[in-house]
Write a protein that holds these residues in place. Structure first.
Motif, PDB file in Angstrom:
ATOM      1  N   THR A 211      -4.742  -4.564   0.292  1.00 32.91           N
ATOM      2  CA  THR A 211      -4.852  -3.521  -0.717  1.00 32.91           C
ATOM      3  C   THR A 211      -4.018  -2.318  -0.314  1.00 32.91           C
ATOM      4  O   THR A 211      -3.996  -1.931   0.861  1.00 32.91           O
ATOM      5  CB  THR A 211      -6.321  -3.100  -0.926  1.00 32.91           C
ATOM      6  N   VAL A 212      -3.291  -1.762  -1.269  1.00 30.41           N
ATOM      7  CA  VAL A 212      -2.587  -0.498  -1.062  1.00 30.41           C
ATOM      8  C   VAL A 212      -3.601   0.612  -1.301  1.00 30.41           C
ATOM      9  O   VAL A 212      -4.198   0.696  -2.370  1.00 30.41           O
ATOM     10  CB  VAL A 212      -1.378  -0.371  -2.004  1.00 30.41           C
ATOM     11  N   LEU A 213      -3.815   1.436  -0.303  1.00 31.03           N
ATOM     12  CA  LEU A 213      -4.894   2.421  -0.343  1.00 31.03           C
ATOM     13  C   LEU A 213      -4.505   3.692  -1.081  1.00 31.03           C
ATOM     14  O   LEU A 213      -5.313   4.265  -1.819  1.00 31.03           O
ATOM     15  CB  LEU A 213      -5.337   2.762   1.083  1.00 31.03           C
ATOM     16  N   THR A 214      -3.281   4.180  -0.863  1.00 32.58           N
ATOM     17  CA  THR A 214      -2.873   5.463  -1.431  1.00 32.58           C
ATOM     18  C   THR A 214      -1.395   5.444  -1.801  1.00 32.58           C
ATOM     19  O   THR A 214      -0.540   5.158  -0.958  1.00 32.58           O
ATOM     20  CB  THR A 214      -3.093   6.619  -0.431  1.00 32.58           C
ATOM     21  N   ASN A 215      -1.094   5.750  -3.045  1.00 28.47           N
ATOM     22  CA  ASN A 215       0.261   6.081  -3.483  1.00 28.47           C
ATOM     23  C   ASN A 215       1.341   5.148  -2.945  1.00 28.47           C
ATOM     24  O   ASN A 215       2.314   5.588  -2.345  1.00 28.47           O
ATOM     25  CB  ASN A 215       0.606   7.519  -3.107  1.00 28.47           C
ATOM     26  N   GLY A 216       1.165   3.861  -3.138  1.00 34.76           N
ATOM     27  CA  GLY A 216       2.195   2.920  -2.717  1.00 34.76           C
ATOM     28  C   GLY A 216       3.266   2.763  -3.776  1.00 34.76           C
ATOM     29  O   GLY A 216       3.106   3.163  -4.934  1.00 34.76           O
ATOM     30  N   THR A 217       4.373   2.178  -3.386  1.00 31.84           N
ATOM     31  CA  THR A 217       5.468   1.885  -4.303  1.00 31.84           C
ATOM     32  C   THR A 217       5.758   0.394  -4.244  1.00 31.84           C
ATOM     33  O   THR A 217       5.973  -0.161  -3.169  1.00 31.84           O
ATOM     34  CB  THR A 217       6.737   2.667  -3.929  1.00 31.84           C
ATOM     35  N   THR A 218       5.708  -0.254  -5.405  1.00 26.19           N
ATOM     36  CA  THR A 218       6.097  -1.655  -5.487  1.00 26.19           C
ATOM     37  C   THR A 218       7.252  -1.753  -6.464  1.00 26.19           C
ATOM     38  O   THR A 218       7.447  -0.905  -7.323  1.00 26.19           O
ATOM     39  CB  THR A 218       4.939  -2.546  -5.967  1.00 26.19           C
ATOM     40  N   GLY A 219       8.019  -2.795  -6.333  1.00 23.06           N
ATOM     41  CA  GLY A 219       9.150  -2.934  -7.237  1.00 23.06           C
ATOM     42  C   GLY A 219       9.930  -4.172  -6.917  1.00 23.06           C
ATOM     43  O   GLY A 219       9.682  -4.839  -5.915  1.00 23.06           O
TER      44      GLY A 219
END
Length: 369
Positions: A211-219
């Motif tokens: 899980t991404v906990l805070t303000n991640g960037t995916t793309g």
């Protein structure tokens, strides 16, 4: 070249240290390869391309005693797994610390910190999380150099090993002012990966959660950076997707089969009045290994549900055969024919916007030492 000679001299000095100091082990590999790229479909790349590439990786490890250790890999940092294309006679190969980590191994647990290797070539959970709409061609391994800064703790539970890894994805937030809601000291990109690996008879089970906990960037990236349809591969910023899935390893005589299934999803409203993000996707993997031959197939499908649904469908095949040329206690020489075939498709409302293929035919020559 001067940097390489300086590093070699440094390693030689360290290796000759007295036995009262840490025992340093050195190794690595050097490879050259020729690659042909062939494209088809609605891509603006019309010509095949022949590339001559090379890569050097230097590995060092130190046993400090009482379970304490240090490991590192030095190579060229780029978006192609450390491979560099020879453009002209002045082309320079720059070495840098790609990963390093230190910690302690105990009988029933371990801990480590640093720029940790992710084993993403064999485990695609970071691929489907960070590249949900094009999680093929091992993007974390090839683009992100298969490492991330973080902390890892593992402990034996039952007959298996549970690993928890806290990863720092980025350090992009710098202020806590009201106008930048969502930024702040603990709102950079952090992710938590939980992995439990256990053997049940001859079968290896490895359920996982990320899980991404805070303000991640995916793309996602298109089939090539010069592709004219880049905008159909979105980048999502300041979101918190999660992924669940696992790997199953099954021996079948001399054949080793690995099956993987992962599902990722995100439904967020980005900070500061940013756009809504709503997508989900999955990745299936089948991998077979027998002797020096390996073949892997990935199927990835994702749906971006904001506005009009856009469906992304991707296939990827990686096949390689390692041919031993020479082997001794000091190292080895091998040749490795490799094929990498990728298809990408994006469609919405019955209209296909992206429908393209890429075939990479490669021949590697590698010396290990």
């Amino acid at each position: 070249m001067k940097k390489m000679l300086s590093l070699a001299a440094m390693f030689a000095v360290l290796a000759s240290a007295s036995t009262a100091q840490a025992e340093l082990k050195l190794g690595g590999d050097a490879s050259v390869r020729v690659r042909e790229d062939s494209y088809a479909g609605n891509t603006n790349i019309t010509d095949d391309n022949l590339s001559w590439q090379y890569r050097v990786r230097l590995n060092a490890s130190a046993d400090l005693g009482d379970g304490y250790f240090f490991k590192t890999m030095i190579t060229n940092e780029n978006d192609d797994g450390g491979w560099v294309t020879s453009n002209n006679i002045q082309n320079e190969f720059s070495l840098s610390v790609s990963n390093f980590y230190f910690g302690r191994m105990l009988e029933n647990c371990h801990y480590m910190a640093g720029r940790l290797p992710l084993n993403s070539f064999n485990n695609p959970i970071f691929d489907i999380t960070l590249f949900p709409t094009t999680a093929v061609d091992n993007p974390v391994y090839n683009i992100f150099m298969d490492r991330a800064y973080g902390l890892n703790y593992g402990t034996k539970i039952g007959n298996g090993m549970l690993n928890a890894t806290l990863v720092v994805l980025d350090d992009a937030s710098t202020t806590t002012s009201p106008s930048t809601d969502g930024d702040g000291i603990f709102n950079d990109g952090y992710a938590l990966h939980l992995d439990y690996k256990v053997n049940v008879g001859n079968v290896t089970l490895e359920p996982q959660f990320l899980t991404v906990l805070t303000n991640g960037t995916t793309g996602s990236q298109p089939i090539d950076s010069s592709d004219a349809v880049l905008h159909y591969y979105p980048i999502y910023a300041k979101i918190t997707p999660w992924t669940v899935g696992g790997l199953v390893g099954v021996p079948a005589g001399d054949l080793k089969l690995t099956f993987g299934a992962f599902y990722t999803a995100c439904n967020d409203t980005t900070p500061n009045g940013g756009p809504s993000v709503d997508y989900n996707g999955y990745l299936f993997r089948v991998k077979g290994e027998i002797g020096n031959f390996m073949i892997s197939y990935d199927y990835n499908r994702a749906t971006d549900k904001v506005g009009v649904d856009t469906k992304h469908t991707n296939n990827f095949i990686w096949a390689q055969y390692k041919i031993p040329v020479y082997s001794s206690a000091m190292g080895s020489v091998t040749l490795q024919p490799t094929l990498r075939y990728t298809t990408n498709k994006a469609e919405s409302n019955g209209t296909t916007y992206v429908d393209q293929q890429r075939l990479r035919s490669e021949l590697w020559a590698t010396v290990t030492f």
